[in-house]
Design a protein around this motif. Sequence first.
Motif, PDB file in Angstrom:
ATOM      1  N   ALA A  11       0.834  -1.205   0.000  1.00  0.00           N
ATOM      2  CA  ALA A  11       0.000   0.000   0.000  1.00  0.00           C
ATOM      3  C   ALA A  11       0.869   1.255   0.000  1.00  0.00           C
ATOM      4  CB  ALA A  11      -0.936  -0.009   1.212  1.00  0.00           C
ATOM      5  N   VAL A  12       1.980   1.206   0.720  1.00  0.00           N
ATOM      6  CA  VAL A  12       2.913   2.343   0.726  1.00  0.00           C
ATOM      7  C   VAL A  12       3.495   2.553  -0.671  1.00  0.00           C
ATOM      8  CG1 VAL A  12       5.155   3.140   1.598  1.00  0.00           C
ATOM      9  CG2 VAL A  12       3.444   2.253   3.190  1.00  0.00           C
ATOM     10  N   ILE A  13       3.852   1.464  -1.340  1.00  0.00           N
ATOM     11  CA  ILE A  13       4.397   1.566  -2.708  1.00  0.00           C
ATOM     12  C   ILE A  13       3.362   2.183  -3.645  1.00  0.00           C
ATOM     13  CG2 ILE A  13       5.150   0.215  -4.717  1.00  0.00           C
ATOM     14  CD1 ILE A  13       6.425  -1.751  -2.653  1.00  0.00           C
ATOM     15  N   ALA A  14       2.113   1.720  -3.561  1.00  0.00           N
ATOM     16  CA  ALA A  14       1.050   2.274  -4.417  1.00  0.00           C
ATOM     17  C   ALA A  14       0.767   3.726  -4.062  1.00  0.00           C
ATOM     18  CB  ALA A  14      -0.219   1.428  -4.287  1.00  0.00           C
ATOM     19  N   THR A  15       0.853   4.063  -2.791  1.00  0.00           N
ATOM     20  CA  THR A  15       0.651   5.450  -2.362  1.00  0.00           C
ATOM     21  C   THR A  15       1.748   6.343  -2.942  1.00  0.00           C
ATOM     22  OG1 THR A  15      -0.482   4.761  -0.345  1.00  0.00           O
ATOM     23  CG2 THR A  15       0.479   6.981  -0.349  1.00  0.00           C
ATOM     24  N   ILE A  16       2.985   5.872  -2.912  1.00  0.00           N
ATOM     25  CA  ILE A  16       4.093   6.634  -3.498  1.00  0.00           C
ATOM     26  C   ILE A  16       3.867   6.834  -4.995  1.00  0.00           C
ATOM     27  CG2 ILE A  16       6.561   6.525  -4.068  1.00  0.00           C
ATOM     28  CD1 ILE A  16       6.920   5.163  -1.261  1.00  0.00           C
ATOM     29  N   PHE A  90     -10.847  12.982   1.465  1.00  0.00           N
ATOM     30  CA  PHE A  90      -9.773  13.421   2.351  1.00  0.00           C
ATOM     31  C   PHE A  90      -8.867  14.421   1.641  1.00  0.00           C
ATOM     32  CE2 PHE A  90     -10.836   9.944   5.148  1.00  0.00           C
ATOM     33  CZ  PHE A  90     -10.262  10.252   6.364  1.00  0.00           C
ATOM     34  N   GLU A  91      -8.426  14.067   0.443  1.00  0.00           N
ATOM     35  CA  GLU A  91      -7.452  14.921  -0.238  1.00  0.00           C
ATOM     36  C   GLU A  91      -8.028  16.297  -0.568  1.00  0.00           C
ATOM     37  OE1 GLU A  91      -4.148  14.959  -3.764  1.00  0.00           O
ATOM     38  OE2 GLU A  91      -4.951  13.054  -3.070  1.00  0.00           O
ATOM     39  N   PHE A  92      -9.204  16.333  -1.135  1.00  0.00           N
ATOM     40  CA  PHE A  92      -9.791  17.627  -1.487  1.00  0.00           C
ATOM     41  C   PHE A  92     -10.173  18.436  -0.240  1.00  0.00           C
ATOM     42  CE2 PHE A  92     -10.691  15.602  -5.722  1.00  0.00           C
ATOM     43  CZ  PHE A  92      -9.809  16.407  -6.432  1.00  0.00           C
ATOM     44  N   SER A  93     -10.588  17.768   0.825  1.00  0.00           N
ATOM     45  CA  SER A  93     -10.889  18.481   2.068  1.00  0.00           C
ATOM     46  C   SER A  93      -9.632  19.148   2.620  1.00  0.00           C
ATOM     47  CB  SER A  93     -11.464  17.525   3.115  1.00  0.00           C
ATOM     48  OG  SER A  93     -12.729  17.060   2.711  1.00  0.00           O
ATOM     49  N   PHE A  94      -8.532  18.414   2.631  1.00  0.00           N
ATOM     50  CA  PHE A  94      -7.273  18.994   3.112  1.00  0.00           C
ATOM     51  C   PHE A  94      -6.822  20.129   2.199  1.00  0.00           C
ATOM     52  CE2 PHE A  94      -7.322  15.827   6.190  1.00  0.00           C
ATOM     53  CZ  PHE A  94      -6.166  15.777   6.944  1.00  0.00           C
ATOM     54  N   TYR A 105      -1.397  16.503   0.037  1.00  0.00           N
ATOM     55  CA  TYR A 105      -0.796  15.172  -0.059  1.00  0.00           C
ATOM     56  C   TYR A 105      -1.009  14.374   1.238  1.00  0.00           C
ATOM     57  CZ  TYR A 105       1.580  16.729  -4.334  1.00  0.00           C
ATOM     58  OH  TYR A 105       1.872  17.204  -5.593  1.00  0.00           O
ATOM     59  N   LEU A 106      -0.922  15.050   2.382  1.00  0.00           N
ATOM     60  CA  LEU A 106      -1.179  14.362   3.651  1.00  0.00           C
ATOM     61  C   LEU A 106      -2.621  13.855   3.684  1.00  0.00           C
ATOM     62  CD1 LEU A 106      -0.371  13.433   6.464  1.00  0.00           C
ATOM     63  CD2 LEU A 106      -0.998  15.719   7.307  1.00  0.00           C
ATOM     64  N   GLY A 107      -3.555  14.682   3.262  1.00  0.00           N
ATOM     65  CA  GLY A 107      -4.946  14.239   3.175  1.00  0.00           C
ATOM     66  C   GLY A 107      -5.092  13.054   2.239  1.00  0.00           C
ATOM     67  N   GLY A 108      -4.385  13.103   1.111  1.00  0.00           N
ATOM     68  CA  GLY A 108      -4.413  11.982   0.174  1.00  0.00           C
ATOM     69  C   GLY A 108      -3.863  10.710   0.793  1.00  0.00           C
ATOM     70  N   ILE A 109      -2.767  10.834   1.513  1.00  0.00           N
ATOM     71  CA  ILE A 109      -2.156   9.663   2.157  1.00  0.00           C
ATOM     72  C   ILE A 109      -3.099   9.076   3.200  1.00  0.00           C
ATOM     73  CG2 ILE A 109      -0.282   8.968   3.716  1.00  0.00           C
ATOM     74  CD1 ILE A 109       1.484  11.039   2.108  1.00  0.00           C
ATOM     75  N   LEU A 110      -3.711   9.923   4.007  1.00  0.00           N
ATOM     76  CA  LEU A 110      -4.669   9.434   5.008  1.00  0.00           C
ATOM     77  C   LEU A 110      -5.880   8.780   4.345  1.00  0.00           C
ATOM     78  CD1 LEU A 110      -4.580  12.412   7.529  1.00  0.00           C
ATOM     79  CD2 LEU A 110      -3.555  10.137   7.820  1.00  0.00           C
ATOM     80  N   ALA A 113      -4.919   5.400   3.004  1.00  0.00           N
ATOM     81  CA  ALA A 113      -4.783   4.409   4.076  1.00  0.00           C
ATOM     82  C   ALA A 113      -6.147   3.849   4.483  1.00  0.00           C
ATOM     83  CB  ALA A 113      -4.076   5.030   5.281  1.00  0.00           C
ATOM     84  N   VAL A 114      -7.118   4.720   4.678  1.00  0.00           N
ATOM     85  CA  VAL A 114      -8.474   4.283   5.030  1.00  0.00           C
ATOM     86  C   VAL A 114      -9.073   3.462   3.885  1.00  0.00           C
ATOM     87  CG1 VAL A 114     -10.838   5.078   5.493  1.00  0.00           C
ATOM     88  CG2 VAL A 114      -8.894   6.198   6.617  1.00  0.00           C
ATOM     89  N   GLY A 115      -8.904   3.960   2.672  1.00  0.00           N
ATOM     90  CA  GLY A 115      -9.452   3.269   1.507  1.00  0.00           C
ATOM     91  C   GLY A 115      -8.838   1.904   1.285  1.00  0.00           C
ATOM     92  N   TYR A 116      -7.523   1.804   1.439  1.00  0.00           N
ATOM     93  CA  TYR A 116      -6.857   0.516   1.218  1.00  0.00           C
ATOM     94  C   TYR A 116      -7.267  -0.531   2.253  1.00  0.00           C
ATOM     95  CZ  TYR A 116      -3.725   2.453  -2.356  1.00  0.00           C
ATOM     96  OH  TYR A 116      -3.196   3.017  -3.484  1.00  0.00           O
ATOM     97  N   LEU A 117      -7.462  -0.106   3.472  1.00  0.00           N
ATOM     98  CA  LEU A 117      -7.917  -1.046   4.500  1.00  0.00           C
ATOM     99  C   LEU A 117      -9.287  -1.616   4.133  1.00  0.00           C
ATOM    100  CD1 LEU A 117      -7.556  -2.401   7.247  1.00  0.00           C
ATOM    101  CD2 LEU A 117      -8.590  -0.369   8.283  1.00  0.00           C
ATOM    102  N   THR A 118     -10.181  -0.757   3.718  1.00  0.00           N
ATOM    103  CA  THR A 118     -11.506  -1.194   3.288  1.00  0.00           C
ATOM    104  C   THR A 118     -11.412  -2.041   2.027  1.00  0.00           C
ATOM    105  OG1 THR A 118     -12.424   0.848   4.206  1.00  0.00           O
ATOM    106  CG2 THR A 118     -13.810  -0.366   2.634  1.00  0.00           C
ATOM    107  N   LYS A 119     -10.573  -1.616   1.092  1.00  0.00           N
ATOM    108  CA  LYS A 119     -10.459  -2.302  -0.196  1.00  0.00           C
ATOM    109  C   LYS A 119      -9.948  -3.729  -0.040  1.00  0.00           C
ATOM    110  CE  LYS A 119      -9.475  -1.499  -4.971  1.00  0.00           C
ATOM    111  NZ  LYS A 119      -9.989  -2.809  -5.274  1.00  0.00           N
TER     112      LYS A 119
END
Length: 133
Positions: A11-16, A90-94, A105-110, A113-119
């Motif tokens: 998930a970290v690799i995909a986030t990067i 998250f990203e657009f709100s931040f 980017y921090l909003g996107g990362i958060l 993380a939430v999305g990947y757990l659900t996914k």
Amino acid sequence: MRIALIYTILAVIATIANIGAQDLVTRFYQGPLPVILSVFVGTGAGLVVKYLLDKRYIFAFQSKSLSHDSQVFFLYSIMGVVTTLVFWGFEFSFHLLFETKEMRYLGGILGLAVGYLTKYHLDKRYVFRTEAT
């Protein structure tokens, strides 16, 4: 516990890949709506990277053909619609609240993380399920 660690690393690799693609777009694209375009490009990059990594390292999935793989990728993408909306939220709100790319980017990362757990749970149950033989 092992699968959780591997999933987290992937998930970290995909986030990067996602945030990196976004950053490239915002650095080099000079046209209208650069943030929106960057989020779309990043989402696509992250989707493809995450699919390839999950398919191989999390679910050890073997497609029967290119057609079968395309169908699985389509279903994987459909399962990602809700989680993508969470990530975008998250990203657009931040972005709106803090007005800096770092906080966006921090909003996107958060959100990722939430999305990947659900996914993971959606993919395990509906996409990469093993069928009884």
